[in-house]
Design a protein around this motif. Structure first.
Motif, PDB file in Angstrom:
ATOM      1  N   UNK A  11       0.839  -1.202   0.000  1.00 24.16           N
ATOM      2  CA  UNK A  11       0.000   0.000   0.000  1.00 24.16           C
ATOM      3  C   UNK A  11       0.873   1.250   0.000  1.00 24.16           C
ATOM      4  N   UNK A  12       0.730   2.059  -1.042  1.00 25.82           N
ATOM      5  CA  UNK A  12       1.383   3.364  -1.082  1.00 25.82           C
ATOM      6  C   UNK A  12       0.585   4.303  -0.195  1.00 25.82           C
ATOM      7  N   UNK A  13       1.262   4.933   0.773  1.00 24.49           N
ATOM      8  CA  UNK A  13       0.615   5.897   1.660  1.00 24.49           C
ATOM      9  C   UNK A  13       1.217   7.271   1.382  1.00 24.49           C
ATOM     10  N   UNK A  14       0.365   8.193   0.918  1.00 25.84           N
ATOM     11  CA  UNK A  14       0.766   9.575   0.674  1.00 25.84           C
ATOM     12  C   UNK A  14       0.009  10.425   1.680  1.00 25.84           C
ATOM     13  N   UNK A  15       0.730  10.906   2.672  1.00 28.99           N
ATOM     14  CA  UNK A  15       0.122  11.670   3.778  1.00 28.99           C
ATOM     15  C   UNK A  15       1.193  12.551   4.400  1.00 28.99           C
ATOM     16  N   UNK A  26       4.705   8.998   2.263  1.00 30.18           N
ATOM     17  CA  UNK A  26       5.336  10.048   1.468  1.00 30.18           C
ATOM     18  C   UNK A  26       4.563  11.335   1.696  1.00 30.18           C
ATOM     19  N   UNK A  27       5.295  12.418   1.977  1.00 25.15           N
ATOM     20  CA  UNK A  27       4.661  13.683   2.329  1.00 25.15           C
ATOM     21  C   UNK A  27       4.763  14.746   1.237  1.00 25.15           C
ATOM     22  N   UNK A  28       5.615  14.528   0.239  1.00 25.48           N
ATOM     23  CA  UNK A  28       5.846  15.558  -0.780  1.00 25.48           C
ATOM     24  C   UNK A  28       5.327  15.115  -2.138  1.00 25.48           C
ATOM     25  N   UNK A  84      -3.318   5.041  -0.813  1.00 19.32           N
ATOM     26  CA  UNK A  84      -4.136   5.937  -0.009  1.00 19.32           C
ATOM     27  C   UNK A  84      -3.511   7.315  -0.172  1.00 19.32           C
ATOM     28  N   UNK A  85      -4.269   8.253  -0.725  1.00 22.51           N
ATOM     29  CA  UNK A  85      -3.745   9.567  -1.070  1.00 22.51           C
ATOM     30  C   UNK A  85      -4.439  10.674  -0.299  1.00 22.51           C
ATOM     31  N   UNK A  86      -3.681  11.384   0.516  1.00 22.10           N
ATOM     32  CA  UNK A  86      -4.180  12.614   1.130  1.00 22.10           C
ATOM     33  C   UNK A  86      -4.279  13.632  -0.003  1.00 22.10           C
TER      34      UNK A  86
END
Length: 130
Positions: free
Chosen positions: A11-15, A39-41, A58-60
């Motif tokens: 799961x790629x987590x972008x937050x 990942x935050x950027x 999951x993308x913020x």
């Protein structure tokens, strides 16, 4: 669904909010998922989306560097299912993303688990059809 249905799912987590990222990581780890990130950027998230190596994401919506929309577009092009996480309503999303799965912040662990299981089932269906 049983826990084993998601075990090993990458799961790629972008937050970019640390506490939310930690919560998401903990929930995913308890489910048996492998976490890519968080990942935050925006720039890093877009490169990771291009490189692949994950099953779902999951993308913020709002992260450091701007909106996550280019990452979502890349995932759509690659056929990778994802969830958009945001405190804003559908009206804040571009029309092309309004029908995508969403988690409204603040979300509960149960809501996140349900959405992840739905995404994993989508991956299973698409692989069965390949």
């Amino acid at each position: 669904m049983m826990q084993s249905d998601v075990t090993g799912c990458r799961v790629l987590v972008v937050e970019d909010e640390t506490l939310i990222a930690i919560l998401v990581e903990e929930i995913l780890a308890e489910m048996g998922c492998q976490i890519v990130g968080p990942i935050a950027k925006l720039e890093t998230a877009l490169q990771t989306a291009r490189d692949g190596g994950f099953d779902i994401a999951i993308l913020d919506v709002t992260i450091r560097g701007g909106k996550v929309y280019p990452v979502a577009e890349e995932l759509i092009a690659r056929g990778v299912p994802f969830i958009l996480a945001s405190g804003y309503g559908d009206w804040a999303l571009p029309p092309a993303l309004r029908e995508k799965r969403r988690l409204t912040k603040p979300f509960t662990p149960t809501e996140l688990e349900e959405q992840v299981r739905l995404l994993v089932s989508e991956v299973g269906r698409s692989q069965a059809g390949s």
